[in-house]
Design a protein around this motif. Structure first.
Motif, mmCIF file in Angstrom:
data_model
loop_
_atom_site.group_PDB
_atom_site.id
_atom_site.type_symbol
_atom_site.label_atom_id
_atom_site.label_comp_id
_atom_site.label_asym_id
_atom_site.label_seq_id
_atom_site.Cartn_x
_atom_site.Cartn_y
_atom_site.Cartn_z
ATOM 1 N N GLU A 168 45.454 131.729 23.179
ATOM 2 C CA GLU A 168 44.244 131.972 23.978
ATOM 3 C C GLU A 168 43.012 131.314 23.370
ATOM 4 O O GLU A 168 42.225 130.665 24.075
ATOM 5 C CB GLU A 168 44.000 133.479 24.116
ATOM 6 C CG GLU A 168 42.752 133.821 24.914
ATOM 7 C CD GLU A 168 42.572 135.323 25.077
ATOM 8 O OE1 GLU A 168 41.520 135.712 25.617
ATOM 9 O OE2 GLU A 168 43.473 136.097 24.687
ATOM 10 N N ARG A 169 42.842 131.443 22.086
ATOM 11 C CA ARG A 169 41.644 130.886 21.443
ATOM 12 C C ARG A 169 41.583 129.370 21.599
ATOM 13 O O ARG A 169 40.531 128.813 21.962
ATOM 14 C CB ARG A 169 41.625 131.267 19.967
ATOM 15 C CG ARG A 169 40.385 130.787 19.233
ATOM 16 C CD ARG A 169 40.354 131.307 17.811
ATOM 17 N NE ARG A 169 39.205 130.789 17.086
ATOM 18 C CZ ARG A 169 38.931 131.086 15.823
ATOM 19 N NH1 ARG A 169 39.713 131.934 15.149
ATOM 20 N NH2 ARG A 169 37.873 130.571 15.220
ATOM 21 N N LEU A 171 43.088 127.494 23.828
ATOM 22 C CA LEU A 171 42.906 127.138 25.236
ATOM 23 C C LEU A 171 41.449 127.263 25.666
ATOM 24 O O LEU A 171 40.913 126.387 26.347
ATOM 25 C CB LEU A 171 43.798 128.013 26.118
ATOM 26 C CG LEU A 171 45.290 127.660 26.126
ATOM 27 C CD1 LEU A 171 46.099 128.778 26.767
ATOM 28 C CD2 LEU A 171 45.539 126.340 26.853
ATOM 29 N N THR A 172 40.809 128.351 25.273
ATOM 30 C CA THR A 172 39.415 128.539 25.679
ATOM 31 C C THR A 172 38.497 127.506 25.029
ATOM 32 O O THR A 172 37.446 127.169 25.584
ATOM 33 C CB THR A 172 38.925 129.958 25.329
ATOM 34 O OG1 THR A 172 39.176 130.216 23.936
ATOM 35 C CG2 THR A 172 39.639 130.999 26.158
ATOM 36 N N GLU A 173 38.900 126.977 23.883
ATOM 37 C CA GLU A 173 38.093 125.961 23.207
ATOM 38 C C GLU A 173 38.203 124.589 23.867
ATOM 39 O O GLU A 173 37.218 123.845 23.932
ATOM 40 C CB GLU A 173 38.511 125.849 21.735
ATOM 41 C CG GLU A 173 38.076 127.026 20.873
ATOM 42 C CD GLU A 173 38.622 126.937 19.458
ATOM 43 O OE1 GLU A 173 39.430 126.015 19.186
ATOM 44 O OE2 GLU A 173 38.247 127.789 18.622
ATOM 45 N N ILE A 174 39.394 124.224 24.366
ATOM 46 C CA ILE A 174 39.595 122.857 24.851
ATOM 47 C C ILE A 174 39.596 122.732 26.374
ATOM 48 O O ILE A 174 39.509 121.620 26.899
ATOM 49 C CB ILE A 174 40.892 122.243 24.275
ATOM 50 C CG1 ILE A 174 42.121 123.077 24.651
ATOM 51 C CG2 ILE A 174 40.785 122.095 22.783
ATOM 52 C CD1 ILE A 174 43.424 122.549 24.049
ATOM 53 N N LEU A 175 39.644 123.878 27.072
ATOM 54 C CA LEU A 175 39.594 123.801 28.534
ATOM 55 C C LEU A 175 38.169 123.540 29.019
ATOM 56 O O LEU A 175 37.206 124.104 28.496
ATOM 57 C CB LEU A 175 40.116 125.093 29.157
ATOM 58 C CG LEU A 175 41.629 125.245 29.274
ATOM 59 C CD1 LEU A 175 41.969 126.650 29.751
ATOM 60 C CD2 LEU A 175 42.229 124.217 30.211
ATOM 61 N N LYS A 176 38.070 122.713 30.034
ATOM 62 C CA LYS A 176 36.764 122.416 30.642
ATOM 63 C C LYS A 176 36.630 123.079 32.013
ATOM 64 O O LYS A 176 35.633 122.894 32.702
ATOM 65 C CB LYS A 176 36.591 120.907 30.775
ATOM 66 C CG LYS A 176 36.633 120.175 29.435
ATOM 67 C CD LYS A 176 36.569 118.668 29.623
ATOM 68 C CE LYS A 176 36.685 117.945 28.282
ATOM 69 N NZ LYS A 176 36.695 116.471 28.458
ATOM 70 N N VAL A 177 37.651 123.832 32.408
ATOM 71 C CA VAL A 177 37.630 124.516 33.700
ATOM 72 C C VAL A 177 37.536 126.015 33.457
ATOM 73 O O VAL A 177 37.918 126.513 32.394
ATOM 74 C CB VAL A 177 38.904 124.186 34.517
ATOM 75 C CG1 VAL A 177 38.941 122.708 34.881
ATOM 76 C CG2 VAL A 177 40.167 124.581 33.746
ATOM 77 N N CYS A 179 38.549 129.802 33.258
ATOM 78 C CA CYS A 179 39.876 130.395 33.080
ATOM 79 C C CYS A 179 39.757 131.902 32.938
ATOM 80 O O CYS A 179 38.703 132.442 32.590
ATOM 81 C CB CYS A 179 40.597 129.788 31.883
ATOM 82 S SG CYS A 179 39.847 130.170 30.283
ATOM 83 N N ALA A 180 40.856 132.591 33.236
ATOM 84 C CA ALA A 180 40.939 134.037 33.092
ATOM 85 C C ALA A 180 42.345 134.371 32.604
ATOM 86 O O ALA A 180 43.251 133.523 32.633
ATOM 87 C CB ALA A 180 40.651 134.718 34.434
#
Length: 247
Positions: A168-169, A171-177, A179-180
């Motif tokens: 999770e950590r 993903l939240t750092e590298i995603l630009k869209v 998310c939930a």
């Protein structure tokens, strides 16, 4: 139509019976017990509580992989044994498809992730609009590759699965869209989803005999990989020794 669903691709052990448009019963346990201890007692409890005979099911739907090698083998063996004993066909439901089906009707993309270790996840990408749509077939990907793919799609995404606590950590750092992350009651595999998708596949004729069914592992097991690595090192050692003698 009555379908028995079996899910054992991860720590979750789950069994369910679906009849037409109704979930008659579901038994799910997410705890560190071997599936060989839990699946058959769960199924026995379901039919006893419902007061039905297991022979009345039309087919056995089983989570077909990917997932834990041991879990998939136990689930497959259970389904095959029941299929042979009852003379019923099997329906292999892709694990990630069934997991995504937990979030039926959710807006945006649905991305189940299962921790595959070595920085990889088993994953797929799905969408619900008018119907269940597979955007990316299930497979094994590095987490960064998955994030890149989701960034390219440019839509809000909901994650679920046992890979969420692990990744999770990152993903939240590298995603630009946006998310939930799915809440507890729908964030793991469920036999009810396996059974419902199984009923759809059964109606479409996507069935196999108990003898034909094989789990879809997607990757070699850790034991197989370690053996191949040992053998590769042994061959390399032999070649080096031969080269030294030649010199």
């Amino acid at each position: 139509m009555r379908i028995l669903g079996i899910e054992s691709s991860s720590l979750v052990a789950s069994a369910a019976i679906v009849e037409d448009e109704s979930l008659l019963a579901e038994y799910t346990l997410n705890f560190k017990k071997t599936h060989s201890q839990t699946l058959l007692p769960m199924i026995d409890e379901l039919v006893n509580m419902l007061g039905i005979d297991l022979s009345t099911v039309d087919a056995v739907a089983v989570s077909g992989g990917p997932g834990s090698f041991t879990g998939l083998r136990i689930g497959s063996a259970t389904a095959k044994g029941l299929g042979l004993a009852l003379g019923k066909p099997l329906v292999a439901v892709p694990t990630l498809d069934a997991a995504a089906y937990n979030l039926y009707g959710a807006a945006g993309l649905i991305c189940p992730i299962m921790d595959a270790r070595r920085g990889q996840v088993y994953t797929g990408i799905y969408r619900f609009e008018r119907e269940f749509e597979i955007i990316m077939e299930q497979g094994a990907l590095a987490v960064k590759e998955l994030a890149d793919r989701l960034n390219e799609l440019g839509e809000r995404v909901i994650f679920l699965g046992d890979g969420v606590p692990v990744h999770e950590r990152l993903l939240t750092e590298i995603l630009k869209v946006p998310c939930a992350f799915a809440p507890a009651h729908v964030n793991r595999q469920r036999a009810a989803s396996v059974a419902v998708l199984g009923s759809i596949y059964y109606a479409a004729g996507k069935i196999v005999t108990a003898g034909e069914h094989r789990p879809e592992y997607l990757r070699k097991s850790q034991a197989e990989r370690e053996r191949e690595e040992r053998e590769a090192k042994e061959r390399e050692s032999v070649h080096l020794e031969a080269g030294e003698e030649f010199i």
